[in-house]
Design a protein around this motif. Structure first.
Motif, mmCIF file in Angstrom:
data_model
loop_
_atom_site.group_PDB
_atom_site.id
_atom_site.type_symbol
_atom_site.label_atom_id
_atom_site.label_comp_id
_atom_site.label_asym_id
_atom_site.label_seq_id
_atom_site.Cartn_x
_atom_site.Cartn_y
_atom_site.Cartn_z
ATOM 1 N N THR A 4 128.975 -27.923 81.795
ATOM 2 C CA THR A 4 127.754 -28.722 81.908
ATOM 3 C C THR A 4 126.487 -27.885 81.963
ATOM 4 O OG1 THR A 4 127.998 -28.845 84.315
ATOM 5 C CG2 THR A 4 128.980 -30.627 83.013
ATOM 6 N N ASP A 5 126.603 -26.585 82.241
ATOM 7 C CA ASP A 5 125.415 -25.737 82.281
ATOM 8 C C ASP A 5 125.809 -24.269 82.367
ATOM 9 O OD1 ASP A 5 122.708 -25.202 82.251
ATOM 10 O OD2 ASP A 5 122.260 -26.293 84.073
ATOM 11 N N GLY A 27 106.794 -18.775 89.140
ATOM 12 C CA GLY A 27 106.661 -20.228 89.173
ATOM 13 C C GLY A 27 107.915 -21.030 89.457
ATOM 14 N N PHE A 28 108.943 -20.399 89.969
ATOM 15 C CA PHE A 28 110.161 -21.127 90.331
ATOM 16 C C PHE A 28 110.015 -21.732 91.727
ATOM 17 C CE2 PHE A 28 111.754 -18.575 86.912
ATOM 18 C CZ PHE A 28 112.855 -19.251 86.404
ATOM 19 N N THR A 29 110.851 -22.724 92.009
ATOM 20 C CA THR A 29 110.966 -23.259 93.367
ATOM 21 C C THR A 29 112.427 -23.139 93.789
ATOM 22 O OG1 THR A 29 111.348 -25.514 92.563
ATOM 23 C CG2 THR A 29 109.071 -24.914 93.095
ATOM 24 N N VAL A 30 112.658 -23.130 95.094
ATOM 25 C CA VAL A 30 114.024 -23.068 95.608
ATOM 26 C C VAL A 30 114.631 -24.460 95.498
ATOM 27 C CG1 VAL A 30 115.465 -22.640 97.632
ATOM 28 C CG2 VAL A 30 113.488 -21.157 97.162
ATOM 29 N N LYS A 31 115.675 -24.582 94.690
ATOM 30 C CA LYS A 31 116.383 -25.862 94.521
ATOM 31 C C LYS A 31 117.322 -26.078 95.697
ATOM 32 C CE LYS A 31 118.617 -28.957 91.501
ATOM 33 N NZ LYS A 31 117.911 -30.180 91.738
ATOM 34 N N HIS A 32 118.135 -25.067 96.001
ATOM 35 C CA HIS A 32 118.972 -25.116 97.200
ATOM 36 C C HIS A 32 119.576 -23.753 97.488
ATOM 37 C CE1 HIS A 32 122.755 -25.635 94.814
ATOM 38 N NE2 HIS A 32 122.001 -26.365 94.038
ATOM 39 N N LYS A 33 120.131 -23.660 98.673
ATOM 40 C CA LYS A 33 120.767 -22.431 99.137
ATOM 41 C C LYS A 33 122.177 -22.787 99.594
ATOM 42 C CE LYS A 33 116.557 -20.194 100.839
ATOM 43 N NZ LYS A 33 115.925 -19.565 101.990
ATOM 44 N N PRO A 34 123.151 -22.736 98.675
ATOM 45 C CA PRO A 34 124.515 -23.085 99.075
ATOM 46 C C PRO A 34 125.019 -22.138 100.158
ATOM 47 C CG PRO A 34 124.411 -22.512 96.730
ATOM 48 C CD PRO A 34 123.049 -22.339 97.294
ATOM 49 N N LYS A 35 125.756 -22.691 101.090
ATOM 50 C CA LYS A 35 126.355 -21.887 102.162
ATOM 51 C C LYS A 35 127.707 -21.381 101.675
ATOM 52 C CE LYS A 35 123.105 -22.847 105.089
ATOM 53 N NZ LYS A 35 121.994 -21.951 105.111
ATOM 54 N N GLU A 45 114.648 -23.026 90.413
ATOM 55 C CA GLU A 45 114.429 -23.859 89.237
ATOM 56 C C GLU A 45 112.940 -23.885 88.915
ATOM 57 O OE1 GLU A 45 116.660 -27.775 88.237
ATOM 58 O OE2 GLU A 45 114.870 -28.357 89.377
ATOM 59 N N ASN A 46 112.606 -23.900 87.603
ATOM 60 C CA ASN A 46 111.196 -23.996 87.219
ATOM 61 C C ASN A 46 110.888 -25.426 86.753
ATOM 62 O OD1 ASN A 46 112.049 -24.166 84.534
ATOM 63 N ND2 ASN A 46 111.310 -22.137 83.983
ATOM 64 N N GLU A 47 109.650 -25.644 86.327
ATOM 65 C CA GLU A 47 109.223 -26.988 85.931
ATOM 66 C C GLU A 47 109.993 -27.518 84.725
ATOM 67 O OE1 GLU A 47 104.995 -27.027 85.368
ATOM 68 O OE2 GLU A 47 104.594 -26.629 87.486
ATOM 69 N N GLN A 48 110.507 -26.647 83.871
ATOM 70 C CA GLN A 48 111.267 -27.061 82.699
ATOM 71 C C GLN A 48 112.752 -27.258 83.014
ATOM 72 O OE1 GLN A 48 109.210 -24.177 82.568
ATOM 73 N NE2 GLN A 48 107.530 -25.507 81.915
ATOM 74 N N LYS A 49 113.094 -27.229 84.303
ATOM 75 C CA LYS A 49 114.483 -27.407 84.782
ATOM 76 C C LYS A 49 115.385 -26.241 84.387
ATOM 77 C CE LYS A 49 113.519 -31.388 86.586
ATOM 78 N NZ LYS A 49 113.197 -31.434 87.990
#
Length: 126
Positions: A4-5, A27-35, A45-49
């Motif tokens: 899928t990616d 220009g990225f943002t933190v999407k998540h931090k898996p434990k 992730e950036n604005e363009q996903k």
């Protein structure tokens, strides 16, 4: 099994410094931090996903070099993904890590070819 990616994973000795660089400079943002046990792991992730993963290992025997580590591969079926990449010569390094929402494993082929196989579990709606 469906892939899928794909996106790159960078190894770093200092996740906080690199997270700051990717967010403030690129220009990225933190999407998540898996434990994940023994790892500092950040999904950006950036604005363009478009996504990038940062990882720092705390396994005593690891000797990764800073920079590009390999590719993250999201699959819809973990076991089929492992079998698919095994046919290409990849093996699980260590053991798979499972949480309530995901299963992930580092796959290696030779000394410097790495994939992080990642399966997001779907809610059964129960």
């Amino acid at each position: 099994m469906k892939i899928t990616d794909f996106y790159p994973i960078f190894y770093t000795e200092n996740v906080e410094t690199q997270t700051k660089r990717f967010t403030e400079d690129l220009g990225f943002t933190v999407k998540h931090k898996p434990k994940i046990e023994f790892l500092d792991y950040v999904v950006l992730e950036n604005e363009q996903k478009r996504r990038v993963d940062l990882v720092c290992s705390h396994f005593p025997a690891d000797s990764f070099k800073e920079g590009f580590l390999g590719m993250r591969v999201n699959v819809d079926n973990f076991e089929e993904g492992v079998a698919y990449f095994a046919q290409q010569g990849y093996k699980i390094f260590g053991t798979a890590h499972e949480t309530d929402s995901s299963v992930t494993a580092l796959l290696t082929k030779g000394d410097e070819s790495y994939l992080v196989l990642f399966h997001h579990k779907k809610s059964m709606g129960l």
